[in-house]
Design a protein around this motif. Structure first.
Motif, PDB file in Angstrom:
ATOM      1  N   VAL A 115       0.869  -1.189   0.000  1.00  0.00           N
ATOM      2  CA  VAL A 115       0.000   0.000   0.000  1.00  0.00           C
ATOM      3  C   VAL A 115       0.906   1.239   0.000  1.00  0.00           C
ATOM      4  O   VAL A 115       1.256   1.763   1.052  1.00  0.00           O
ATOM      5  N   ASP A 139       5.713   6.461   0.482  1.00  0.00           N
ATOM      6  CA  ASP A 139       5.025   5.670  -0.534  1.00  0.00           C
ATOM      7  C   ASP A 139       5.957   4.663  -1.205  1.00  0.00           C
ATOM      8  O   ASP A 139       5.502   3.705  -1.825  1.00  0.00           O
ATOM      9  N   ASP A 144       0.917  -3.801  -5.497  1.00  0.00           N
ATOM     10  CA  ASP A 144       0.495  -2.633  -4.733  1.00  0.00           C
ATOM     11  C   ASP A 144      -0.917  -2.205  -5.104  1.00  0.00           C
ATOM     12  O   ASP A 144      -1.285  -2.209  -6.287  1.00  0.00           O
ATOM     13  N   CYS A 197      -8.267   2.608   2.191  1.00  0.00           N
ATOM     14  CA  CYS A 197      -8.489   1.714   3.336  1.00  0.00           C
ATOM     15  C   CYS A 197      -9.679   0.780   3.109  1.00  0.00           C
ATOM     16  O   CYS A 197      -9.656  -0.374   3.561  1.00  0.00           O
ATOM     17  N   GLY A 213       3.423  -0.880   4.253  1.00  0.00           N
ATOM     18  CA  GLY A 213       3.149   0.530   4.009  1.00  0.00           C
ATOM     19  C   GLY A 213       4.387   1.242   3.548  1.00  0.00           C
ATOM     20  O   GLY A 213       5.482   0.685   3.554  1.00  0.00           O
ATOM     21  N   GLY A 214       4.190   2.455   3.108  1.00  0.00           N
ATOM     22  CA  GLY A 214       3.049   3.311   3.330  1.00  0.00           C
ATOM     23  C   GLY A 214       2.996   3.869   4.748  1.00  0.00           C
ATOM     24  O   GLY A 214       3.647   3.416   5.673  1.00  0.00           O
ATOM     25  N   ASP A 215       2.233   4.957   4.861  1.00  0.00           N
ATOM     26  CA  ASP A 215       2.082   5.575   6.174  1.00  0.00           C
ATOM     27  C   ASP A 215       1.064   4.802   7.009  1.00  0.00           C
ATOM     28  O   ASP A 215       0.336   3.938   6.508  1.00  0.00           O
ATOM     29  N   HIS A 216       1.012   5.127   8.312  1.00  0.00           N
ATOM     30  CA  HIS A 216       0.283   4.293   9.260  1.00  0.00           C
ATOM     31  C   HIS A 216      -1.233   4.425   9.148  1.00  0.00           C
ATOM     32  O   HIS A 216      -1.962   3.641   9.770  1.00  0.00           O
ATOM     33  N   ILE A 262      -2.883   3.439   6.807  1.00  0.00           N
ATOM     34  CA  ILE A 262      -3.371   2.217   6.155  1.00  0.00           C
ATOM     35  C   ILE A 262      -3.874   1.194   7.163  1.00  0.00           C
ATOM     36  O   ILE A 262      -4.638   0.291   6.809  1.00  0.00           O
ATOM     37  N   HIS A 288      -2.240   9.767   9.564  1.00  0.00           N
ATOM     38  CA  HIS A 288      -1.411   8.715  10.163  1.00  0.00           C
ATOM     39  C   HIS A 288      -1.254   8.898  11.668  1.00  0.00           C
ATOM     40  O   HIS A 288      -0.728   8.005  12.337  1.00  0.00           O
ATOM     41  N   GLU A 315       1.019  -5.744   9.738  1.00  0.00           N
ATOM     42  CA  GLU A 315       1.448  -4.714   8.807  1.00  0.00           C
ATOM     43  C   GLU A 315       2.759  -4.116   9.298  1.00  0.00           C
ATOM     44  O   GLU A 315       3.025  -4.086  10.500  1.00  0.00           O
ATOM     45  N   VAL A 326       4.961  -0.585   8.604  1.00  0.00           N
ATOM     46  CA  VAL A 326       4.699   0.726   7.994  1.00  0.00           C
ATOM     47  C   VAL A 326       5.779   1.748   8.320  1.00  0.00           C
ATOM     48  O   VAL A 326       6.613   1.550   9.195  1.00  0.00           O
TER      49      VAL A 326
END
Length: 300
Positions: free
Chosen positions: A10, A22, A49, A80, A101-104, A106, A143, A269, A271
């Motif tokens: 993600v 990203d 992705d 999401c 991730g990606g930022d949190h 997600i 996030h 996950e 991230v």
């Protein structure tokens, strides 16, 4: 914990205020994730992705009714929602979902997908409480809100995509050391269990982790593990967007994830790896190592 495993990337940085996160999924893959999983006798498949809108074409000011100050919330909701479907389908197919991730932000999708057909607990390894809401956030960055979001706190209570039906008494935050005043007050009024770095200093990482796992597993069908790389001290994990000094050490992190692997973990996950801020992909390599420990890797 072996068998089919599905890697879901993600590549989202809409929830953060620094660009680069990203690229985290690609950096983690490049650091040898697939080989580590195969060596652990998993059968990994990578679905690639999820498509994510770039900030340049998104609208940071577009808000849903009653969401207040939350940048790119419409785009975050879309990603999401699709991630929740992907995680839920992965579990239904008998595979373990590993989200990169990606930022949190997600995590709102990951937790919703994992909780769709089960009662789950959550263990949150992070420097931050992530318990802001659109009304309390000082930055507007989503996030910093995912725990509040999946628990349906504040404005998120009225949304049709964020609350996951997780019981706050089955949520444990571990290693917290950066908490806004509004988050501190909200957490004091909630049933979420918080273990700060001071608790780890006083009691040791293994005792704290065991207690957190007990909280998350009490009466649940399994545990979702959320690992933010800024949980570690910046000297160990320099490639993160919101570093906070005084985090866990390399060995403490492995010890915690090794204990976690002994429990009924159903989803995970990893991230906030930001290659732009990293040194020679060091943080992504650490992410791979810790994911492997969380999935059963041992020294002997």
């Amino acid at each position: 914990m072996t068998g089919p495993l599905r890697i879901i990337g993600v590549p989202m940085d809409l929830g953060a205020d620094r660009r680069g996160v990203d690229m985290g999924p690609s950096a983690i893959r490049y650091a040898g994730l697939g080989d580590e999983l195969t060596a652990l006798d998993y059968d990994p498949s990578d679905v690639g992705d999820l498509p994510v809108t770039h900030p340049e074409v998104g609208d940071p000011d577009a808000v849903e009714p009653a969401t207040g100050h939350a940048k790119y919330v419409a785009e975050v909701r879309d990603v999401c929602t699709r991630l929740a479907d992907e995680v839920s389908e992965t579990l239904a197919d008998g595979a373990f979902p590993l989200v990169l991730g990606g930022d949190h932000s997600i995590a709102i999708g990951s937790v919703n997908g994992s909780a769709r057909d089960a009662d789950i607990g959550v263990v949150w390894f992070d420097a931050h409480a992530d318990f802001n809401t659109p009304a309390t956030t000082p930055s507007g960055n989503v996030h910093g809100m995912p725990v509040a979001a999946f628990l349906g706190e504040g404005e998120f209570a009225d949304s049709d995509w964020a609350p996951a039906g997780v019981d706050p008494s089955n949520v444990a935050l571990v290693g917290i050391r950066s908490v806004d005043a509004s988050e501190r007050a909200a957490l004091a009024d909630s049933d979420v269990t918080v273990f700060t770095m001071s608790d780890i200093d006083e009691r040791g990482i293994t005792d704290v982790t065991e207690d957190a796992l007990d909280v998350a597993s009490d009466g649940t069908d399994g545990i979702h593990v959320s690992l933010d790389l800024d949980w570690l001290d910046p000297n160990e994990a320099p490639g993160v967007g919101t570093p906070v000094r005084g985090g866990v050490t390399y060995r403490e992190a492995h010890a915690a994830l090794e204990r976690t692997a002994q429990r009924d973990v159903r989803s995970m996950e990893v991230v906030e790896v930001n290659p732009i801020l990293d040194r020679s992909n060091r943080t992504a390599e650490l992410a791979v190592e810790l994911a492997a420990s969380g999935l059963g890797k041992r020294i002997i």
